[in-house]
Structures are given as structure tokens and as C-alpha cells.
Design a protein around this motif. Structure first.
Motif, PDB file in Angstrom:
ATOM      1  N   GLU A 141       9.907  29.062 -15.279  1.00  0.00           N
ATOM      2  CA  GLU A 141      10.388  30.362 -15.080  1.00  0.00           C
ATOM      3  C   GLU A 141      11.883  29.727 -15.661  1.00  0.00           C
ATOM      4  O   GLU A 141      12.630  30.570 -16.337  1.00  0.00           O
ATOM      5  CB  GLU A 141      10.481  30.931 -14.022  1.00  0.00           C
ATOM      6  CG  GLU A 141      11.006  32.376 -14.044  1.00  0.00           C
ATOM      7  CD  GLU A 141      10.977  33.234 -13.054  1.00  0.00           C
ATOM      8  OE1 GLU A 141      10.398  32.904 -11.788  1.00  0.00           O
ATOM      9  OE2 GLU A 141      11.685  34.272 -12.820  1.00  0.00           O
ATOM     10  N   ILE A 142      12.369  28.748 -14.920  1.00  0.00           N
ATOM     11  CA  ILE A 142      13.649  28.089 -15.043  1.00  0.00           C
ATOM     12  C   ILE A 142      13.886  27.667 -16.780  1.00  0.00           C
ATOM     13  O   ILE A 142      15.050  28.061 -17.220  1.00  0.00           O
ATOM     14  CB  ILE A 142      13.813  26.844 -14.266  1.00  0.00           C
ATOM     15  CG1 ILE A 142      14.223  27.322 -12.916  1.00  0.00           C
ATOM     16  CG2 ILE A 142      15.270  26.440 -14.753  1.00  0.00           C
ATOM     17  CD1 ILE A 142      14.301  26.004 -11.869  1.00  0.00           C
ATOM     18  N   TYR A 198      19.369  33.427 -10.276  1.00  0.00           N
ATOM     19  CA  TYR A 198      20.297  32.677 -11.264  1.00  0.00           C
ATOM     20  C   TYR A 198      20.527  33.191 -12.471  1.00  0.00           C
ATOM     21  O   TYR A 198      22.058  32.738 -12.576  1.00  0.00           O
ATOM     22  CB  TYR A 198      19.446  31.179 -11.226  1.00  0.00           C
ATOM     23  CG  TYR A 198      20.302  30.159 -11.759  1.00  0.00           C
ATOM     24  CD1 TYR A 198      21.556  29.636 -11.232  1.00  0.00           C
ATOM     25  CD2 TYR A 198      20.138  29.698 -13.296  1.00  0.00           C
ATOM     26  CE1 TYR A 198      22.365  28.496 -11.648  1.00  0.00           C
ATOM     27  CE2 TYR A 198      20.956  28.518 -13.782  1.00  0.00           C
ATOM     28  CZ  TYR A 198      21.957  28.145 -12.978  1.00  0.00           C
ATOM     29  OH  TYR A 198      22.755  27.182 -13.704  1.00  0.00           O
ATOM     30  N   ASN A 212      14.220  30.917 -18.781  1.00  0.00           N
ATOM     31  CA  ASN A 212      15.622  31.453 -18.557  1.00  0.00           C
ATOM     32  C   ASN A 212      16.658  30.797 -19.256  1.00  0.00           C
ATOM     33  O   ASN A 212      17.465  31.375 -20.072  1.00  0.00           O
ATOM     34  CB  ASN A 212      15.855  31.437 -17.227  1.00  0.00           C
ATOM     35  CG  ASN A 212      15.118  32.713 -16.470  1.00  0.00           C
ATOM     36  OD1 ASN A 212      14.573  33.773 -17.089  1.00  0.00           O
ATOM     37  ND2 ASN A 212      14.875  32.441 -15.298  1.00  0.00           N
ATOM     38  N   GLU A 244      14.304  33.784  -6.379  1.00  0.00           N
ATOM     39  CA  GLU A 244      15.639  33.254  -6.415  1.00  0.00           C
ATOM     40  C   GLU A 244      15.627  32.513  -7.834  1.00  0.00           C
ATOM     41  O   GLU A 244      17.026  32.591  -8.364  1.00  0.00           O
ATOM     42  CB  GLU A 244      15.264  31.517  -5.554  1.00  0.00           C
ATOM     43  CG  GLU A 244      15.649  31.847  -4.137  1.00  0.00           C
ATOM     44  CD  GLU A 244      14.104  31.911  -3.425  1.00  0.00           C
ATOM     45  OE1 GLU A 244      13.193  32.294  -4.061  1.00  0.00           O
ATOM     46  OE2 GLU A 244      14.061  32.014  -2.207  1.00  0.00           O
ATOM     47  N   SER A 245      14.708  32.361  -8.553  1.00  0.00           N
ATOM     48  CA  SER A 245      14.617  31.742 -10.068  1.00  0.00           C
ATOM     49  C   SER A 245      15.237  32.881 -10.877  1.00  0.00           C
ATOM     50  O   SER A 245      15.753  32.751 -12.056  1.00  0.00           O
ATOM     51  CB  SER A 245      13.401  31.280 -10.434  1.00  0.00           C
ATOM     52  OG  SER A 245      12.511  31.998 -10.085  1.00  0.00           O
ATOM     53  N   TYR A 254      19.940  25.518  -6.342  1.00  0.00           N
ATOM     54  CA  TYR A 254      19.063  25.632  -5.406  1.00  0.00           C
ATOM     55  C   TYR A 254      19.529  24.789  -4.013  1.00  0.00           C
ATOM     56  O   TYR A 254      19.041  25.145  -3.179  1.00  0.00           O
ATOM     57  CB  TYR A 254      17.954  24.877  -5.793  1.00  0.00           C
ATOM     58  CG  TYR A 254      17.005  25.610  -6.650  1.00  0.00           C
ATOM     59  CD1 TYR A 254      16.068  26.652  -6.133  1.00  0.00           C
ATOM     60  CD2 TYR A 254      17.049  26.023  -8.105  1.00  0.00           C
ATOM     61  CE1 TYR A 254      15.304  27.464  -6.772  1.00  0.00           C
ATOM     62  CE2 TYR A 254      16.321  26.924  -8.879  1.00  0.00           C
ATOM     63  CZ  TYR A 254      15.377  27.608  -8.097  1.00  0.00           C
ATOM     64  OH  TYR A 254      14.650  28.645  -8.479  1.00  0.00           O
ATOM     65  N   ILE A 302      21.575  24.313 -12.089  1.00  0.00           N
ATOM     66  CA  ILE A 302      20.111  24.496 -11.349  1.00  0.00           C
ATOM     67  C   ILE A 302      20.235  23.732 -10.067  1.00  0.00           C
ATOM     68  O   ILE A 302      20.002  24.488  -8.871  1.00  0.00           O
ATOM     69  CB  ILE A 302      19.177  24.058 -12.255  1.00  0.00           C
ATOM     70  CG1 ILE A 302      19.057  24.914 -13.566  1.00  0.00           C
ATOM     71  CG2 ILE A 302      17.858  24.426 -11.617  1.00  0.00           C
ATOM     72  CD1 ILE A 302      18.461  26.149 -13.642  1.00  0.00           C
ATOM     73  N   PHE A 308       9.609  28.334  -2.102  1.00  0.00           N
ATOM     74  CA  PHE A 308       9.901  28.544  -3.800  1.00  0.00           C
ATOM     75  C   PHE A 308       8.688  28.505  -4.720  1.00  0.00           C
ATOM     76  O   PHE A 308       8.724  28.688  -5.519  1.00  0.00           O
ATOM     77  CB  PHE A 308      10.823  27.454  -4.221  1.00  0.00           C
ATOM     78  CG  PHE A 308      12.192  27.276  -3.811  1.00  0.00           C
ATOM     79  CD1 PHE A 308      13.189  28.334  -3.784  1.00  0.00           C
ATOM     80  CD2 PHE A 308      12.763  26.234  -3.095  1.00  0.00           C
ATOM     81  CE1 PHE A 308      14.235  28.375  -3.255  1.00  0.00           C
ATOM     82  CE2 PHE A 308      14.147  26.151  -2.398  1.00  0.00           C
ATOM     83  CZ  PHE A 308      14.911  27.032  -2.683  1.00  0.00           C
ATOM     84  N   MET A 367       7.821  27.548 -11.005  1.00  0.00           N
ATOM     85  CA  MET A 367       9.381  27.540 -11.103  1.00  0.00           C
ATOM     86  C   MET A 367      10.054  27.136 -12.095  1.00  0.00           C
ATOM     87  O   MET A 367      10.819  27.676 -12.521  1.00  0.00           O
ATOM     88  CB  MET A 367       9.714  27.243  -9.785  1.00  0.00           C
ATOM     89  CG  MET A 367      11.240  27.056  -9.317  1.00  0.00           C
ATOM     90  SD  MET A 367      11.463  26.190  -7.785  1.00  0.00           S
ATOM     91  CE  MET A 367      12.554  25.013  -8.538  1.00  0.00           C
TER      92      MET A 367
END
Lengths: 197, 120
Positions: free
Chosen positions: A59-60, B54, A63, B50-51, A29, A25, A50, A56
Motif C-alpha cells: 500500500e505504501i 499518510y 501511494n 495508518e497507511s 510510523y 514513512i 499494522f 502494508m
């Protein structure tokens, strides 16, 4: 916020994830930050482009859990806790409650099933062995004893087989619930937008 | 039973996911590219963040539709992505599939048109 602070922040908030996941990650970035700076933005502007860092990060996280759920070795309980952490904001509280309830009811059913099947598998095995020992000493009928022992072993291993299958099915189900709720979560978060994938 | 429910709930997102994948792949057919450029190139079609990009890249790489390599650029390393033969095959089959869908779309439009004329 400068970029070092930004990365440090990401690392801190992704505490508990695997190092390679976090490194991937950060690397991603960092490249974006550099590219954006070279396109003419200032470091500040890039970081704020961002959006909200907590959004953010959520969401990461979602995912990453999604990616983990695709793998067979996914740790469903840990994933559950991560998703719950992501949902913990007050607006999403009803979703969090439903999610927890569904997850725990299914978990409970699976645990009960696993328990009863494994206990009966052991019980069948034990009783059949004891009965065989008794039979061979009292009647000396080797043929009959072998039949008893054989059928007992088959019954027991069948029960074990069912236990293992329940375990696998249970894991699959819990995984599916995790994935389903990540999708629900994403839909709620950015309604109607194309990026709500 | 549960599986069906799950699939239905996820169908729309599944479709979007598929579209993201294919757009990123298509953007790589002409030449190798990198994160920032991929976002710029597909921005008009997808409004991809962006997120979101990935995990798409990770997924495509795991499926062996693309592979990545690092190349020096401006004194730093940049990760580039190259589409594989499998990726091109996938894009081709996707486009074939959509030809069929397009026919269905036109058929629906035709019927709706007829319905419209009936009302008028």
C-alpha cells in the motif's frame, strides 16, 4: 518484532525509493508506534496492529507511485515496474497481465510514432538543405532558394513540434494508466472498505 | 476519450479520497493535531488506516490546506498539523457544495417514495 527491526524491514523493502520518501514513512510510523505504546500497548502488539507487513508495504508503494504520478517529472517506466512488483502475487496475475499488455502496447505505439516523426523531421531538414545548396549552385536564384529553405525549415520544425507533443501526450497517457491500475489494485485488495482509497 | 473513461473508473475512489481529505481537515479546525489522534478522532466516520492517512496528510500539505510543525512531547518530537486559511476555505466550499447535493438527495428520496406508494 521490535520497532528497530520493523523499521529496518520497511527500509529494506522500500529499497530503490528516494531517501526522503523512505525517511518520511519511517518518521511517520515511529511517531505512531510511540503514541500507541504510550496508549498502553506493548511494542509487539503495536507492530502487529499494522497487519501484514507485505500488505502494508504494497500500500505504501502504491501511494508513493500515486504521489509521484501527480508530479510532472514522474518516471513512468520506473513507476510501471514498481506497480508490477506490487501486483506480482498470484491472485492478481490476470490484472498484472492486462496492465503489462496495455502499458506496452501504448508504449510501442508511442515509440513508433516518435521514431517516424523524428526521422521525417530530420529527413525533411536534410533534403531541403541539400536541395537548396544544389539550387543555388545550378541556378543562382537566391530568392527561390530562400523560399525553399524557409518552407523546409518550417515543415521540419512543425514535425519536431508534433514529435515533442506526442512525447508529452505519451507520458501523460502512461501516467494515467499507472494511476488507473493503482486504483484498480486498491479496489481489489480491500473490497468495500472505506480505506480502499 | 481515454480521459473520460479514466475519470469514470476513478469517480468512486475520487469521492472517497475527497471525503477523507475533508474529514481530516475538519478534525483540525478546532485544534492542531497529530497522526495518532487524527486516526482516533475520525475512526467512527471513516475507519481510516495508518497507511491511508499518510498520503492524505502529504496531499493536504502540498495543497497548502494545512502545514506541519514539530513540537517536543514526552522527550521526543511529534509532528503536528495546523489547518490554514486555504484549508478552512476549502472545507467551507465543500460544505456548501454538499448542501446542494443534500437537496438532490432529498429530491431523489421524494421520488422514490412516490414510486413506492404507487406500487402499494
Amino acid at each position: 518484532m521490535n520497532k528497530e527491526k520493523f523499521y529496518e524491514n520497511i527500509r529494506k523493502k522500500l529499497n530503490g525509493f528516494k531517501k526522503e520518501e523512505v525517511d518520511g514513512i519511517i518518521e511517520y510510523y515511529d511517531e505512531l508506534v510511540n503514541d500507541k505504546i504510550e496508549s498502553g500497548l506493548s511494542e509487539e502488539e503495536v507492530i502487529s496492529s499494522f497487519g501484514d507487513i507485505d500488505d502494508m508495504i504494497n500500500e505504501i508503494k502504491a501511494n508513493l507511485v500515486m504521489e509521484r504520478s501527480e508530479k510532472r517529472e514522474a518516471n513512468v517506466l520506473k513507476n510501471f515496474l514498481i506497480i508490477l512488483g506490487v501486483i506480482s502475487s498470484p491472485i492478481l496475475l490476470p490484472l498484472a497481465i492486462v496492465f503489462s499488455l496495455v502499458f506496452f502496447i501504448i508504449l510501442l505505439v508511442i515509440v513508433i510514432l516518435l521514431f517516424s516523426f523524428s526521422v521525417s523531421a530530420i529527413a525533411v531538414l536534410l533534403s531541403v538543405v541539400l536541395a537548396s545548396i544544389e539550387l543555388i549552385f545550378t541556378s543562382r536564384e537566391i530568392g527561390l532558394t530562400l523560399i525553399l529553405l524557409g518552407s523546409g525549415l518550417i515543415a521540419s520544425s512543425l514535425l519536431w513540434f508534433i514529435t515533442i507533443e506526442i512525447f508529452r501526450l505519451g507520458k501523460y497517457l502512461l501516467n494515467a494508466i499507472n494511476k488507473l491500475f493503482i486504483q484498480k489494485l486498491k479496489k481489489k485488495k480491500n473490497k468495500g472498505e472505506m480505506q480502499s482509497v | 476519450m481515454y480521459n473520460i473513461m479514466y475519470k469514470e473508473a476513478g469517480m468512486k475512489t475520487q469521492l472517497k479520497k475527497g471525503l477523507l481529505d475533508i474529514c481530516v481537515l475538519a478534525a483540525l479546525i478546532e485544534e492542531d493535531s497529530y497522526g495518532y489522534k487524527l486516526i482516533q478522532d475520525t475512526k467512527d466516520l471513516l475507519d481510516i488506516s495508518e497507511s491511508t492517512l499518510y498520503p492524505v496528510l502529504r496531499r493536504l500539505e502540498k495543497a497548502k490546506y494545512l502545514r506541519s510543525y514539530k513540537k517536543e512531547y514526552n522527550g521526543r518530537l511529534r509532528k503536528y498539523y495546523r489547518i490554514t486559511k486555504d484549508g478552512i476555505d476549502y472545507a467551507r466550499s465543500f460544505s456548501k457544495e454538499w448542501e446542494k447535493l443534500f437537496k438532490i438527495y432529498k429530491y431523489i428520496e421524494e421520488k422514490l417514495d412516490y414510486e413506492q406508494r404507487k406500487i402499494l
